[in-house]
Design an enzyme around this catalytic site. Structure first.
Site: not given
Ligand code: UGA
Ligand code: MN
Length: 317
Positions: A68, A175, A177, A262, A290
């Site tokens: 995003y 993901d 990041d 998951e 992570h």
């Molecule tokens: C943790 C897990 O590692 C993720 O796999 C899981 O999706 C997430 O929690 C969750 O609770 O849904 P975290 O680092 O907290 O990961 O999450 P982000 O890295 O912020 O987001 C996961 C993925 O979704 C990223 O690839 C990010 O780019 C994407 N994302 C995030 C979106 O596509 N839209 C958003 O508004 C936010």
């Molecule tokens: Mn993440």
């Protein structure tokens, strides 16, 4: 005008026309790789492989990445792009990057990055509806709603609709990041059903991991809720393509308790603990971290924007 000058003029016009045509032809011939849209046939996709022509690839790793728009997006995606094109990557693997934007339309930033990568790729987009998004201003916690749900589902649908079931392939949700060692992809290539491995920096631990006994997963060594059917982070498993085809309804779902994405997905694949294949040796060294980018301090930028003088005017960051 004497006829001789008329003829010369005509010839000149003809010559210019010819040169223009030649230019158009050349441009067409050197046209950049087209973005692969949804539902195109898999066979049309193998035009941008980074592999040298003499290598016979055996396994495709489909990497589904939700992403995003935010200040660090390009930095994160650049890091991933370099990982997926690394010369350290096993040459018998093809990485096919399915990048899914959480946005109403595909951005030029992402399209250009994918074209530049030389990877086999698919560029998709689907926007998360406002009511499914965390609203920090309303005091909602970041983890209160799952992220990447519709984007991962869009990736899965694309795979089902575009990749023949008998293709030797594995699907991984990466993901944008996290940090990935390319060795992880070599490990994935051998997965028959579902492969699992440790992930660093999750659950407030250095490393979360499956507990292995006699080559089988028997429990979860995690920082939070070991009672989940599959207490594992998204980065800790990958799935054989056949399973995705055999379970056409397997997907992610907003209506699950926090932290159960998951487990819900793996259950919808008909997977049980005894089916899990521990990969990455005995789990050491760790091959995926992570990681998260520090929130960028943009206080000065906000002031500049209010004055109509953004520091990045006309600059892609
Ligand atoms: C943790 C897990 O590692 C993720 O796999 C899981 O999706 C997430 O929690 C969750 O609770 O849904 P975290 O680092 O907290 O990961 O999450 P982000 O890295 O912020 O987001 C996961 C993925 O979704 C990223 O690839 C990010 O780019 C994407 N994302 C995030 C979106 O596509 N839209 C958003 O508004 C936010
Ligand atoms: Mn993440």
């Amino acid at each position: 005008m004497p006829t001789i000058r008329k003829r010369a003029l005509l010839l000149l016009i003809l010559l210019i026309l010819l040169l223009w045509l030649l230019g158009q032809l050349l441009m067409f011939w050197k046209a950049p790789t087209v973005i692969i849209e949804n539902n195109q046939q898999f066979h049309n996709l193998c035009h941008a492989s980074a592999l040298p022509p003499d290598v016979n690839p055996t396994t495709t790793i489909f990497i589904i990445t939700p992403t995003y728009t935010r200040p660090v997006q390009k930095a994160e995606l650049t890091r991933l792009m370099h990982t997926f094109t690394s010369r350290l990557l096993d040459t018998s693997l093809v990485i096919h990057w399915i990048l899914v934007e959480d946005a109403p339309r595909k951005s030029d930033l992402v399209a250009h990055l994918l074209q530049k990568s030389g990877l086999v790729f698919t560029h998709l987009n689907v926007e998360t509806p406002a009511e499914m998004r965390v609203d920090v201003k309303k005091g909602e916690k970041k983890w209160s709603k799952p992220r990447g749900v519709l984007q991962r589902n869009a990736g899965l649908e694309w795979v089902r609709g575009s990749v023949p079931a008998d293709t030797r392939a594995v699907v991984y949700f990466a993901d944008d990041d996290n940090t990935y060692d390319v060795e992880l992809f070599r490990e994935m290539a051998a997965i028959e059903r579902v492969g699992v491995w440790p992930v660093a920096f999750v659950g407030e631990l250095m490393v979360e991991k499956p507990v292995i006994d006699n080559g089988k997963v028997v429990a979860w060594d995690v920082g939070w809720n070991a009672q989940r059917p599959f207490a594992i982070d998204m980065a800790g498993f990958a799935v054989n393509l056949r399973l995705i085809h055999d379970h056409p309804d397997a997907r992610f779902d907003f209506n699950q308790p926090v932290g159960y994405q998951e487990s819900f997905f793996l259950k919808s694949l008909g997977v049980a603990m005894e089916h899990l294949e521990p990969k990455a040796g005995n789990g050491s060294p760790v091959l995926v971290w992570h990681t998260r980018a520090e929130a960028i301090n943009l206080t000065q930028e906000r002031k500049r924007r209010a004055q109509g003088r953004p520091s990045d005017a006309g600059i892609e960051v």
